[in-house]
Design an enzyme around this catalytic site. Structure first.
Site, PDB file in Angstrom:
ATOM      1  N   GLY A  48       9.829  18.801  30.867  1.00  0.00           N
ATOM      2  CA  GLY A  48       8.900  18.232  29.896  1.00  0.00           C
ATOM      3  C   GLY A  48       7.824  17.387  30.546  1.00  0.00           C
ATOM      4  O   GLY A  48       6.759  17.178  29.973  1.00  0.00           O
ATOM      5  N   ASN A  49       8.099  16.899  31.772  1.00  0.00           N
ATOM      6  CA  ASN A  49       7.079  16.168  32.530  1.00  0.00           C
ATOM      7  C   ASN A  49       6.113  17.112  33.231  1.00  0.00           C
ATOM      8  O   ASN A  49       5.072  16.661  33.742  1.00  0.00           O
ATOM      9  CB  ASN A  49       7.713  15.255  33.587  1.00  0.00           C
ATOM     10  CG  ASN A  49       8.260  13.972  33.004  1.00  0.00           C
ATOM     11  OD1 ASN A  49       9.459  13.705  33.071  1.00  0.00           O
ATOM     12  ND2 ASN A  49       7.399  13.162  32.422  1.00  0.00           N
ATOM     13  N   SER A  50       6.430  18.384  33.281  1.00  0.00           N
ATOM     14  CA  SER A  50       5.587  19.343  33.987  1.00  0.00           C
ATOM     15  C   SER A  50       4.160  19.315  33.455  1.00  0.00           C
ATOM     16  O   SER A  50       3.934  19.384  32.240  1.00  0.00           O
ATOM     17  CB  SER A  50       6.150  20.755  33.830  1.00  0.00           C
ATOM     18  OG  SER A  50       7.396  20.862  34.464  1.00  0.00           O
ATOM     19  N   HIS A  90       2.962  27.206  34.261  1.00  0.00           N
ATOM     20  CA  HIS A  90       4.242  27.649  33.712  1.00  0.00           C
ATOM     21  C   HIS A  90       4.558  26.983  32.376  1.00  0.00           C
ATOM     22  O   HIS A  90       5.441  27.437  31.650  1.00  0.00           O
ATOM     23  CB  HIS A  90       5.381  27.421  34.717  1.00  0.00           C
ATOM     24  CG  HIS A  90       5.809  26.003  34.875  1.00  0.00           C
ATOM     25  ND1 HIS A  90       5.380  25.193  35.902  1.00  0.00           N
ATOM     26  CD2 HIS A  90       6.657  25.230  34.147  1.00  0.00           C
ATOM     27  CE1 HIS A  90       5.941  24.012  35.802  1.00  0.00           C
ATOM     28  NE2 HIS A  90       6.721  23.999  34.742  1.00  0.00           N
ATOM     29  N   GLY A 133      -8.416  45.577  44.096  1.00  0.00           N
ATOM     30  CA  GLY A 133      -8.543  46.639  43.103  1.00  0.00           C
ATOM     31  C   GLY A 133      -7.503  47.723  43.231  1.00  0.00           C
ATOM     32  O   GLY A 133      -7.815  48.918  43.076  1.00  0.00           O
ATOM     33  N   ASP A 173      -0.043  27.462  39.954  1.00  0.00           N
ATOM     34  CA  ASP A 173       0.636  26.774  38.843  1.00  0.00           C
ATOM     35  C   ASP A 173      -0.263  25.733  38.188  1.00  0.00           C
ATOM     36  O   ASP A 173       0.139  24.591  37.966  1.00  0.00           O
ATOM     37  CB  ASP A 173       1.930  26.117  39.325  1.00  0.00           C
ATOM     38  CG  ASP A 173       2.871  25.797  38.165  1.00  0.00           C
ATOM     39  OD1 ASP A 173       2.700  26.397  37.087  1.00  0.00           O
ATOM     40  OD2 ASP A 173       3.765  24.949  38.333  1.00  0.00           O
TER      41      ASP A 173
END
Length: 482
Positions: A278-280, A172, A342, A202
């Site tokens: 911001g630490n992600s 993200h 598919g 993620d």
């Protein structure tokens, strides 16, 4: 009145005293500043009142002189603070002015170590050893709203896993980015390219070129974490406080949380280590200095306003859950063994179920030619209600059920077609590319429910929608699998 000290005939005490010139700043002068004490006598209430007034007057009047004396005692020549070290004063200096004491010690050297999984490391040692293995990430992208485009920006964290510049972060952090930049602890900034990533777990892998000799982190074993173990992270807190270190403890393991897009992530590490925006994507170090998880700040509050005041609850993705994904992206550019059906799908709205008498399920909007879905006999207009042993009513549930299998495995498929319930068998293909292109519309493994729209009206005939097709010709794709 007598000329000598003593009481007169009226019982009044007299004394003879000749004041001498005194320098109030001469500390060596030993001349008393007050007359000798008179013998104690009984005092009545009036005397106490006078004494109280006198004390108050002395306290108020002495404030200026006392303040000046205190300032003189605390300052040295030129008005500098009169600080001293322990042992500077002798035994005969007890009557001198107030002195502040300061102790100076030589700082203990912090060793740079290599995490070995055997020797615990202090927080200072982890910072000294692996701050250079952490990076700050900044991204830019474009958002289309009607006829207008808007430029967006964001920030996150990451960590280096190879000497030649492979970097791990959260998906993200770079989702929809058209430009990605990575800043090292040395201050050098590089353009980065997206090697691979997915919203489902993620996680994303970046690569910076033209570098060598970088210091990678040491990956640990997240299954070894225990509740109460000390952990820390280094990251780009708030997108401005770069390379900030925060620490805490493992609060729990195996937590299930809901991401902001509704995706449920299980087996998360809960910690009271401070994790801000911001630490992600930053590393979660264990007590041995190894990376045991990837910090993530993308959490859903589920509409609960109280979550804004919650402190000391952060989450990280266990490194064991994504290490295979990371290595596959580096080696192959995609995740091997990931199942693919598919098909393009969408969740049926309840209003459509009531209108046409359909069961709850996932509508098949299209089937790719040559796919395992086509070989299994799926057709456009089918409604999938079960995959394997799992009932499915939404695309997220179908995705979760599909991802329990590996490519090449076989599962049963229950569908509803034109009023008839049918059972099919599907053998999953391997998904070749699960990476969202830069600036794309969304990860292929995550599905947003489209809003139905009215098209032309018409008779029922062979068209099961009777001219009402809420799923065709949408400006975005809900491709299920590859």
């Amino acid at each position: 009145m007598n000329d000598h000290n003593g009481f007169d005939d009226n019982g009044v005490y007299h004394f003879n005293y000749s004041p001498q010139p005194i320098d109030p700043w001469d500390r060596e002068q030993k001349t008393p500043l007050s007359p000798p004490h008179a013998p104690k006598k009984n005092r009545n209430g009036a005397g106490k009142a006078v004494a109280l007034v006198l004390c108050c007057a002395l306290a108020g009047g002495g404030a200026g002189v006392g303040g000046a004396a205190l300032y003189s005692a605390l300052t040295g020549p030129g008005g500098q603070p009169g600080l001293s070290q322990p042992g500077d004063r002798g035994e005969d200096d007890e009557d001198e002015g107030t002195t502040l004491h300061r102790s100076e010690t030589d700082p203990a050297p912090v060793q740079v170590k290599q995490a070995d999984g055997l020797t615990p490391m202090s927080l200072a040692e982890i910072n000294a050893s692996y701050a250079d293995s952490c990076v700050c990430i900044s991204v830019q992208g474009m958002v289309q709203q009607g006829y207008y485009q808007y430029q967006t920006s964001g920030a996150g964290s990451g960590f280096i896993i190879s000497q030649d510049g492979y970097i791990v972060t959260n998906y993200h952090v770079i989702d929809g980015a058209s430009a990605i930049k990575v800043t090292l602890n040395s201050g050098e900034t590089y353009d980065a390219k997206l090697v691979g990533g997915e919203e489902l777990n993620d996680v994303a892998v970046l690569k910076i070129d033209g570098v060598s000799g970088l210091k990678p982190v040491v990956l640990g074993d997240s299954d070894d974490l225990v509740v109460g173990e000390q952990v820390c992270t280094i990251g780009n807190a708030l997108g401005t406080l770069s390379f900030s270190q925060t620490s805490g403890y493992v609060s729990s393991t195996g937590r299930s949380i809901t991401m902001s897009d509704g995706t449920v992530m299980s087996n998360m590490i809960q910690t009271d280590c401070t994790i801000n925006s911001g630490n992600s994507g930053g590393p979660l170090f264990d007590s041995y200095g190894r990376v045991a998880g990837i910090t993530s700040a993308k959490l859903s509050n589920n509409g609960d306003s109280r979550s804004a005041t919650i402190e000391g609850i952060g989450f990280a993705i266990p490194i064991n859950d994504v290490i295979g994904i990371i290595t596959d992206y580096i080696q192959y550019g995609y995740v091997t063994g990931r199942p693919s059906m598919g098909i393009e799908v969408a969740t049926l709205e309840e209003s459509d179920q009531q209108r046409f008498g359909w069961p709850a399920g996932v509508y098949v909007n299209s089937v790719s030619e040559g796919s395992c879905a086509e070989r299994a006999g799926l057709k456009r207009g089918d409604i999938i209600t079960r995959l394997g042993d799992t009932e499915v009513t939404t695309t997220n549930e179908l995705s979760a059920a599909k991802n329990r299998y590996k490519a090449g495995q076989t599962a049963g498929l229950t569908i509803y077609r034109m009023g008839e319930v049918m059972n099919l068998t599907i053998t999953f293909d391997e998904q070749q590319n699960s990476t969202q292109p830069s600036g794309g519309q969304g990860d292929q493994n995550v599905y947003r429910d489209p809003a139905p729209r009215q098209t032309s009206s018409g008779g029922y005939g062979e068209d099961p929608f009777g001219g009402y097709d809420p799923f065709s010709d949408f400006p975005w794709s809900y491709f299920f699998g590859n």
